[in-house]
Structure formats: structure tokens, C-alpha cells
Write a protein that holds these residues in place. Structure first.
Motif, PDB file in Angstrom:
ATOM      1  N   LYS A   1       2.072  -7.094 -12.499  1.00 35.12           N
ATOM      2  CA  LYS A   1       3.050  -6.781 -11.445  1.00 35.12           C
ATOM      3  C   LYS A   1       3.497  -5.316 -11.542  1.00 35.12           C
ATOM      4  CE  LYS A   1       4.843 -11.502 -11.103  1.00 35.12           C
ATOM      5  NZ  LYS A   1       6.030 -12.386 -11.312  1.00 35.12           N
ATOM      6  N   ILE A   2       3.708  -4.880 -12.796  1.00 37.43           N
ATOM      7  CA  ILE A   2       4.098  -3.475 -12.981  1.00 37.43           C
ATOM      8  C   ILE A   2       2.972  -2.544 -12.535  1.00 37.43           C
ATOM      9  CG2 ILE A   2       4.679  -1.727 -14.698  1.00 37.43           C
ATOM     10  CD1 ILE A   2       6.079  -3.931 -16.299  1.00 37.43           C
ATOM     11  N   GLN A   3       1.729  -2.976 -12.824  1.00 40.35           N
ATOM     12  CA  GLN A   3       0.588  -2.171 -12.401  1.00 40.35           C
ATOM     13  C   GLN A   3       0.513  -2.087 -10.874  1.00 40.35           C
ATOM     14  OE1 GLN A   3      -3.161  -3.591 -13.870  1.00 40.35           O
ATOM     15  NE2 GLN A   3      -4.357  -2.043 -12.781  1.00 40.35           N
ATOM     16  N   VAL A   4       0.698  -3.214 -10.218  1.00 39.73           N
ATOM     17  CA  VAL A   4       0.690  -3.223  -8.737  1.00 39.73           C
ATOM     18  C   VAL A   4       1.816  -2.339  -8.198  1.00 39.73           C
ATOM     19  CG1 VAL A   4       1.020  -4.672  -6.704  1.00 39.73           C
ATOM     20  CG2 VAL A   4      -0.409  -5.491  -8.591  1.00 39.73           C
ATOM     21  N   MET A   5       2.991  -2.468  -8.819  1.00 37.22           N
ATOM     22  CA  MET A   5       4.123  -1.637  -8.394  1.00 37.22           C
ATOM     23  C   MET A   5       3.800  -0.147  -8.557  1.00 37.22           C
ATOM     24  SD  MET A   5       7.878  -1.389 -10.167  1.00 37.22           S
ATOM     25  CE  MET A   5       7.127  -0.520 -11.557  1.00 37.22           C
ATOM     26  N   GLU A   6       3.193   0.210  -9.677  1.00 37.80           N
ATOM     27  CA  GLU A   6       2.866   1.611  -9.946  1.00 37.80           C
ATOM     28  C   GLU A   6       1.798   2.122  -8.979  1.00 37.80           C
ATOM     29  OE1 GLU A   6       3.245   5.229 -12.192  1.00 37.80           O
ATOM     30  OE2 GLU A   6       4.503   3.466 -11.818  1.00 37.80           O
ATOM     31  N   GLU A   7       0.818   1.284  -8.698  1.00 37.94           N
ATOM     32  CA  GLU A   7      -0.230   1.687  -7.761  1.00 37.94           C
ATOM     33  C   GLU A   7       0.340   1.875  -6.348  1.00 37.94           C
ATOM     34  OE1 GLU A   7      -3.204  -1.268  -8.152  1.00 37.94           O
ATOM     35  OE2 GLU A   7      -4.011  -0.478 -10.039  1.00 37.94           O
ATOM     36  N   LYS A   8       1.279   0.990  -5.981  1.00 35.33           N
ATOM     37  CA  LYS A   8       1.920   1.164  -4.670  1.00 35.33           C
ATOM     38  C   LYS A   8       2.720   2.463  -4.622  1.00 35.33           C
ATOM     39  CE  LYS A   8       2.340  -3.675  -3.258  1.00 35.33           C
ATOM     40  NZ  LYS A   8       3.296  -4.779  -2.930  1.00 35.33           N
ATOM     41  N   ARG A   9       3.378   2.770  -5.730  1.00 34.66           N
ATOM     42  CA  ARG A   9       4.142   4.027  -5.773  1.00 34.66           C
ATOM     43  C   ARG A   9       3.217   5.239  -5.607  1.00 34.66           C
ATOM     44  NH1 ARG A   9       4.867   8.031  -9.068  1.00 34.66           N
ATOM     45  NH2 ARG A   9       3.525   7.074 -10.651  1.00 34.66           N
ATOM     46  N   ILE A  10       2.094   5.193  -6.312  1.00 31.75           N
ATOM     47  CA  ILE A  10       1.145   6.297  -6.207  1.00 31.75           C
ATOM     48  C   ILE A  10       0.571   6.379  -4.792  1.00 31.75           C
ATOM     49  CG2 ILE A  10      -1.046   7.191  -7.091  1.00 31.75           C
ATOM     50  CD1 ILE A  10      -0.361   5.819  -9.765  1.00 31.75           C
ATOM     51  N   GLU A  11       0.283   5.217  -4.226  1.00 37.77           N
ATOM     52  CA  GLU A  11      -0.237   5.196  -2.849  1.00 37.77           C
ATOM     53  C   GLU A  11       0.793   5.741  -1.864  1.00 37.77           C
ATOM     54  OE1 GLU A  11      -2.116   1.986   0.357  1.00 37.77           O
ATOM     55  OE2 GLU A  11      -1.378   1.320  -1.603  1.00 37.77           O
ATOM     56  N   ARG A  12       2.054   5.364  -2.074  1.00 39.45           N
ATOM     57  CA  ARG A  12       3.117   5.868  -1.197  1.00 39.45           C
ATOM     58  C   ARG A  12       3.259   7.385  -1.337  1.00 39.45           C
ATOM     59  NH1 ARG A  12       7.572   3.763   1.492  1.00 39.45           N
ATOM     60  NH2 ARG A  12       6.274   1.883   1.617  1.00 39.45           N
ATOM     61  N   MET A  13       3.097   7.905  -2.544  1.00 39.32           N
ATOM     62  CA  MET A  13       3.127   9.354  -2.734  1.00 39.32           C
ATOM     63  C   MET A  13       2.014  10.029  -1.937  1.00 39.32           C
ATOM     64  SD  MET A  13       5.485  10.859  -4.503  1.00 39.32           S
ATOM     65  CE  MET A  13       4.548  12.351  -4.752  1.00 39.32           C
ATOM     66  N   GLY A  14       0.820   9.442  -1.980  1.00 36.69           N
ATOM     67  CA  GLY A  14      -0.289  10.007  -1.203  1.00 36.69           C
ATOM     68  C   GLY A  14      -0.003   9.977   0.289  1.00 36.69           C
ATOM     69  N   GLU A  15       0.558   8.862   0.784  1.00 36.92           N
ATOM     70  CA  GLU A  15       0.903   8.774   2.208  1.00 36.92           C
ATOM     71  C   GLU A  15       1.958   9.812   2.587  1.00 36.92           C
ATOM     72  OE1 GLU A  15       2.145   4.793   2.747  1.00 36.92           O
ATOM     73  OE2 GLU A  15       0.105   3.942   2.645  1.00 36.92           O
ATOM     74  N   SER A  16       2.919  10.032   1.690  1.00 38.26           N
ATOM     75  CA  SER A  16       3.968  11.015   1.981  1.00 38.26           C
ATOM     76  C   SER A  16       3.391  12.424   2.037  1.00 38.26           C
ATOM     77  CB  SER A  16       5.065  10.941   0.910  1.00 38.26           C
ATOM     78  OG  SER A  16       5.679   9.669   0.905  1.00 38.26           O
ATOM     79  N   LEU A  17       2.475  12.730   1.130  1.00 38.93           N
ATOM     80  CA  LEU A  17       1.828  14.043   1.162  1.00 38.93           C
ATOM     81  C   LEU A  17       1.009  14.218   2.442  1.00 38.93           C
ATOM     82  CD1 LEU A  17       0.698  14.293  -2.566  1.00 38.93           C
ATOM     83  CD2 LEU A  17       2.443  15.687  -1.450  1.00 38.93           C
ATOM     84  N   LYS A  18       0.367  13.160   2.864  1.00 36.90           N
ATOM     85  CA  LYS A  18      -0.393  13.219   4.110  1.00 36.90           C
ATOM     86  C   LYS A  18       0.534  13.406   5.301  1.00 36.90           C
ATOM     87  CE  LYS A  18      -3.822  10.617   6.751  1.00 36.90           C
ATOM     88  NZ  LYS A  18      -4.608   9.355   6.819  1.00 36.90           N
ATOM     89  N   THR A  19       1.640  12.666   5.291  1.00 35.67           N
ATOM     90  CA  THR A  19       2.622  12.833   6.371  1.00 35.67           C
ATOM     91  C   THR A  19       3.194  14.242   6.372  1.00 35.67           C
ATOM     92  OG1 THR A  19       3.223  10.504   6.155  1.00 35.67           O
ATOM     93  CG2 THR A  19       4.760  11.908   7.354  1.00 35.67           C
ATOM     94  N   PHE A  20       3.389  14.792   5.196  1.00 35.15           N
ATOM     95  CA  PHE A  20       3.896  16.167   5.069  1.00 35.15           C
ATOM     96  C   PHE A  20       2.991  17.145   5.805  1.00 35.15           C
ATOM     97  CE2 PHE A  20       4.344  20.209   2.820  1.00 35.15           C
ATOM     98  CZ  PHE A  20       5.719  20.344   2.750  1.00 35.15           C
ATOM     99  N   ALA A  21       1.685  16.934   5.669  1.00 31.35           N
ATOM    100  CA  ALA A  21       0.736  17.813   6.368  1.00 31.35           C
ATOM    101  C   ALA A  21       0.675  17.491   7.861  1.00 31.35           C
ATOM    102  CB  ALA A  21      -0.653  17.676   5.736  1.00 31.35           C
ATOM    103  N   GLU A  22       0.727  16.188   8.215  1.00 33.29           N
ATOM    104  CA  GLU A  22       0.636  15.805   9.623  1.00 33.29           C
ATOM    105  C   GLU A  22       1.828  16.312  10.434  1.00 33.29           C
ATOM    106  OE1 GLU A  22      -1.725  14.419  11.349  1.00 33.29           O
ATOM    107  OE2 GLU A  22      -3.044  14.401   9.604  1.00 33.29           O
ATOM    108  N   VAL A  23       3.003  16.348   9.814  1.00 34.22           N
ATOM    109  CA  VAL A  23       4.185  16.838  10.526  1.00 34.22           C
ATOM    110  C   VAL A  23       3.971  18.278  10.983  1.00 34.22           C
ATOM    111  CG1 VAL A  23       6.595  17.505  10.218  1.00 34.22           C
ATOM    112  CG2 VAL A  23       5.831  15.267   9.462  1.00 34.22           C
ATOM    113  N   ASP A  24       3.369  19.076  10.104  1.00 31.26           N
ATOM    114  CA  ASP A  24       3.058  20.462  10.486  1.00 31.26           C
ATOM    115  C   ASP A  24       1.933  20.518  11.506  1.00 31.26           C
ATOM    116  OD1 ASP A  24       4.910  21.995   9.248  1.00 31.26           O
ATOM    117  OD2 ASP A  24       3.767  22.314   7.417  1.00 31.26           O
TER     118      ASP A  24
END
Length: 572
Positions: A221-244
Motif C-alpha cells: 500500500k505504501i508502495q502504491v501510495m509512493e508511486e501515485k505521488r511520483i506520478e502526480r509529480m510528473g502530471e504537475s510538471l507536465k501541467t506546468f509546461a502546458e499552462v505556458d
């Protein structure tokens, strides 16, 4: 709870003893999410500040009301369009800040709270499982120690019984008591052994379940939680670029707009606008005639008598006093510029500029008249409706307003007629392209005794140094400048003998060429006597000495009348 099998079990088993390290790592991951959220927030603030500064810059350089005339030039319009495009450009940076706030900052803040709660629950379950295993281990150790203690006690009891049984001095009862005590100790040791064995099996089962089922599930469960966190970080970085990236097309349009207005600049049109704005309507002065000073040298001694030389002296002095400065380059009247009071008829402007100002004023008045007429028509229709339907209103209540509007229209029409009269006057005075006029000096006219012409209608003679357009010379000045004929020679001599008294002095502010008869040339700063003040025609009669006198424009001199001469008025 089913155990985890396969590759996942192998990976999780590798971390079963790293519970504390996993707890630190996951906490560091959450801290990193909050750190990134703070980074995006600061970037958003930078975008807002940049947009605010761009808007303030655009507003600062927007044309003021007094600079509205700049819009007629293409390069000014291009700059103003650039400022508007910059305003839109700033709006896009505000949109970046808004999207970053809503799509990244708000989402990551909410997600950070969720992941903190989830992590807390997972590690709470892990600690609880660890506590259970540790409690079981402590229970097992307790059973083990009890079994060990009971075994030792049974051995001591058995040795004591054997000792008592071998001793002949001990009673049978003591031996029996020792035997029973040894049997009891052996029974207690046997019970402790059974209890220890039973709890050992239970502990081994719980430990196996802990390390192969409970902890792996928690870690998964902790692993799934950590992977989701990392995935969310990637999505946020992508959104950061898309906003521009989303605003790049609009920013590109803003830049294209700036490029288009820059390419629309028309230098020839702008230069034509300058010519149209500042052309005065004056024609260039004509050629200056040659003044033959050699004729005076050819005269005989008998011809150079005192009587005959007086006109020559006048002409010579008049010629020396002339200035070669033409009207467009004469200094403006300094006092009139300081006062800053422009006449209503714009007579301080050159003819062409005066015509434009008058036409613009007439157009404004006509617009006001049209507004008043529209109001009058609307009120008239309203009155007709009230007459047909008295319940809607009193028709007489409209009459005061109609009377006021009629008065306003009459007043505006009178004002329009006044400006139209001035415009007709200016349009009638504007020079028509023809052969250039010839400029004849006073000396040349005197020597050739040619009948002078009245040149007071030329633009130069009717312009004052401040550019005002004066009225036609009065009949008095024309009378003063009429040529004297040979038949009136006696009357001219009598007039010279009866000289007018001086009523004050004056100082020439500007040079003046007295090219017409009746006028006198003066140089800047020259002091003269005033013998006749301005009678409203714009001319003042002055005298240099007993032989030279004539008229000069009143605006060219500063007059100081004597204290007993009509109130001692000073003209500038």
C-alpha cells in the motif's frame, strides 16, 4: 488476509526490516511535494507581478488628451497599438498565474493532505503489527524462562529427594514429602514445557504471518501510495509546461499584431501629415530689386545741394536700417507668448492653420447644433404624444425645455455664423499661386520716382511678429501712404515745415523694412520719437529725426507716451 506471492513478495520482503527508513523516505516525498507547490506558487506570483508591471508600463505611456493629435501619424498609432498589444500580453501572463493556482497549487495542496492522511494510516497499521509481534515475542520469552525455571526447580527437587532417600537418619515421612515435592516440580516443568511449546508454535505462526502477509500488504500500500505521488509529480510538471504552452498562440498573435502595425508605418504619409499640419499658406517673397548706389556718385557738385540731398539721406538711412530677416523667421512677440491668451478668431496663426482651426471649430459647433436639434425633435414628438394622450403627461411641461433648446440653437447658429465669416475672410485672403511678387526697395522707388502701389494686401505686410493676421489697412494709413505728385510739391514743403510734436518715445522690438511709402525702416533696439499713436489700425507714426518719419507696426515697438499724453499708455 491472503499472502502476497511472486515477484512483489520478493521485493517487499527485501524491505521488511527497513520500516523506519521507509517512513523517513515517504515523509521526504511529501515534503518534496510541498516544496514543489511552494515553487509553483512563487512562479505564479512572479507572473502576476510581471503582468502588473507590464500593465502599468502600458498605462503610463498611453496618450494623454493633449496628445490626441499624435494619432494622425502612423508611427504614433503603431506605438499606441503596441501598448494595447502589451496589455493583452500582460493578460496572458495573468492567465498563467491563474491556471497555475487552480491546476497545480490547489490540486497539490489538496493531494498533500490526502497523502499525509493515507501515509499516517499505513504506518499506524505497520506499527500496530510490529507491536503485536513484539508482544508475542515477549510472551514467548516469558514462557521460555518459566519453563527453564521450572526445569531447574524440578532437578533440585529430584536431587533433594534422592539425598533424603539415601540418608538413614531421615524419617520415612520426610522422604515421602521430598518425593512428592519432586513429583510436583516435574509436573510443573512438564506443564511449562507444554505451554512453551504451544506458544512457540503460535509465535512462529504469527511471525510468519507478520513478515509474509501483514507487513508486505502494508508495504505494498505504501508502495502504491509512493508511486501515485511520483506520478502526480510528473502530471504537475507536465501541467506546468502546458499552462505556458496554451498561451503561446495568443502571445504569438500579440507579437504578430505588433509586427503588423510596425509594417503599416508609412513615412511618406507621416511627412505629408506634417506638411498639412504646419503649412502656413503664405507665398514666398518675391525677388529683391538691385539698388544702384552708383547713380549718386555720378551726380555733379551742383546737384548735391542740401535741398536735393535730403531725400537721398532719407533713402540711404532707410536702406541701412532694413533687415534681411523675412516674416517666417522673425522672433515671436515674447510678451504675447507669455500671456498665452489666444484670440477667439485664431488670428495669431498663419492663414492655413487658422483656416483649419476655424473649420474644426465650425464642425464642432455644427455637431452641437445637431445634438440640440435631435433633442428638440424628440421633445416635439413627446409633446405630440402628450397632446394625443393627456394621461401620459402634461404637454406644457415640455415647453420650458423646448424654449431653452431653441435659445441654445440660436446662440450656436450665431456663433457658427461668426466663425464662418472669419473662415470666409481667411479663404478670401489665402494667396493664389501666380507670378511671384517683386520686392522694390524704398531707395529704388525714390530714385526712379515711380508711382508706388499699395502693397498692404500682401501677407507679409499684414502679418505681425506673433503671426496674427491683421485687418486691411485703414483709409487713414492708405491716405498717409499715397504718393505725392509734382503738383503738390508746395503743399509737401509746407507739411515738412509744420512738424507734429512728439508725444512720447518708443523702442523697436523687431526689425522692420519700410518697403511701402509712408512707412519707415527700423532696426531692433532703435529708439524713436512717437508723434502719433495707434488709432486702432495697427500702425504708429514715429520720427527718427527732423528729416525721417513714418509708420511702423504697433506690435513691433514698445511705446512710452509722455505723462500728459492720453494717460501715458504703454503698448507692447
Amino acid at each position: 488476509m491472503e499472502p502476497i506471492k511472486g515477484e512483489t513478495l520478493l521485493k517487499v520482503q527485501q524491505l521488511r526490516d527497513q520500516f523506519d527508513n521507509l517512513e523517513k523516505h515517504t515523509q521526504w516525498g511529501i515534503d518534496f511535494v510541498e516544496k514543489y507547490t511552494k515553487f509553483v506558487k512563487e512562479r505564479s506570483e512572479i507572473e502576476l507581478n510581471y503582468a502588473r508591471q507590464i500593465r502599468n508600463l502600458s498605462k503610463k505611456y498611453q496618450p494623454k488628451k493633449k496628445e490626441e493629435d499624435e494619432n494622425k501619424y502612423t508611427w504614433c498609432r503603431a506605438f499606441h497599438s503596441t501598448l494595447n498589444e502589451l496589455n493583452d500580453y500582460a493578460g496572458q501572463h495573468e492567465l498563467i498565474a491563474e491556471n497555475m493556482t487552480s491546476l497545480i497549487i490547489a490540486e497539490l495542496t489538496r493531494y498533500a493532505q490526502e497523502i499525509k492522511t493515507e501515509r499516517k494510516a499505513h504506518f499506524h497499521d505497520g506499527r500496530k503489527a510490529q507491536q503485536q509481534v513484539e508482544a508475542s515475542w515477549k510472551q514467548l520469552e516469558s514462557c521460555k524462562r518459566k519453563f527453564e525455571r521450572d526445569c531447574k526447580e524440578a532437578d533440585r527437587a529430584q536431587q533433594y529427594f534422592e539425598k533424603m532417600d539415601a540418608d538413614i537418619n531421615v524419617t520415612k515421612a520426610d522422604v515421602e514429602k521430598a518425593r512428592q515435592q519432586a513429583q510436583m516440580r516435574h509436573q510443573m516443568a512438564s506443564d511449562s514445557k507444554n505451554e512453551y511449546s504451544s506458544y512457540l508454535q503460535k509465535f512462529n505462526q504469527e511471525q510468519n504471518e507478520h513478515y509474509y502477509t501483514i507487513i508486505p500488504n502494508i508495504f505494498q500500500k505504501i508502495q502504491v501510495m509512493e508511486e501515485k505521488r511520483i506520478e502526480r509529480m510528473g502530471e504537475s510538471l507536465k501541467t506546468f509546461a502546458e499552462v505556458d504552452r496554451q498561451i503561446l498562440p495568443i502571445i504569438g498573435k500579440c507579437l504578430d499584431g505588433i509586427t503588423q502595425v510596425a509594417e503599416s508605418i508609412d513615412p511618406k504619409n507621416d511627412s505629408s501629415q506634417v506638411i498639412e499640419s504646419y503649412k502656413s499658406g503664405f507665398e514666398p517673397p518675391g525677388d529683391v530689386e538691385f539698388e544702384d548706389y552708383g547713380q549718386a556718385m555720378k551726380r555733379t557738385v551742383s546737384e548735391t545741394s542740401l535741398t536735393n540731398s535730403r531725400p537721398d539721406n532719407k533713402a540711404e538711412r532707410s536702406s541701412k536700417g532694413k533687415s534681411k530677416t523675412l516674416w517666417p523667421f522673425i522672433k515671436k512677440n515674447k510678451l504675447s507668448l507669455k500671456l498665452g491668451s489666444n484670440p477667439e478668431d485664431f488670428s495669431h496663426l498663419p492663414p492655413e492653420q487658422r483656416r483649419k482651426k476655424l473649420q474644426a471649430k465650425i464642425d464642432d459647433i455644427n455637431k452641437d447644433i445637431q445634438k440640440e436639434m435631435d433633442q428638440r425633435d424628440a421633445l416635439t414628438k413627446m409633446k405630440e404624444v402628450y397632446i394625443k394622450n393627456p394621461q401620459m403627461g402634461d404637454p406644457n411641461s415640455v415647453d420650458p425645455r423646448l424654449t431653452e433648446i431653441a435659445h441654445n440653437i440660436e446662440k450656436l447658429q450665431a456663433e457658427a455664423q461668426k466663425f464662418e465669416g472669419w473662415l470666409a475672410e481667411v479663404e478670401g485672403r489665402l494667396p493664389v499661386k501666380s507670378d511671384p511678387p517683386r520686392r522694390t526697395s524704398a531707395l529704388y522707388e525714390t530714385q526712379n520716382s515711380a508711382p508706388p502701389t499699395n502693397n498692404n494686401n500682401c501677407a507679409q505686410d499684414r502679418e505681425s511678429p506673433d503671426g496674427s493676421y491683421t485687418e486691411e489697412p485703414s483709409s487713414e494709413v492708405q491716405t498717409k501712404t499715397q504718393p505725392e505728385t509734382a503738383e503738390s510739391g508746395d503743399e509737401f514743403d509746407d507739411a515738412d515745415e509744420e512738424m507734429l510734436p512728439t508725444i512720447g518715445t518708443c523702442k523697436a522690438l523687431y526689425p522692420f523694412e519700410g518697403v511701402n511709402e509712408g512707412t519707415i525702416s527700423v532696426t531692433e533696439g532703435e529708439l524713436l520719437y512717437v508723434i502719433e499713436e495707434d488709432k486702432g489700425d495697427g500702425w504708429t507714426r514715429v520720427r527718427r529725426n527732423e528729416e525721417e518719419e513714418g509708420y511702423v507696426p504697433t506690435s513691433y515697438v514698445e511705446v512710452f507716451l509722455d505723462s500728459n499724453a492720453k494717460g501715458a499708455i504703454t503698448y507692447i
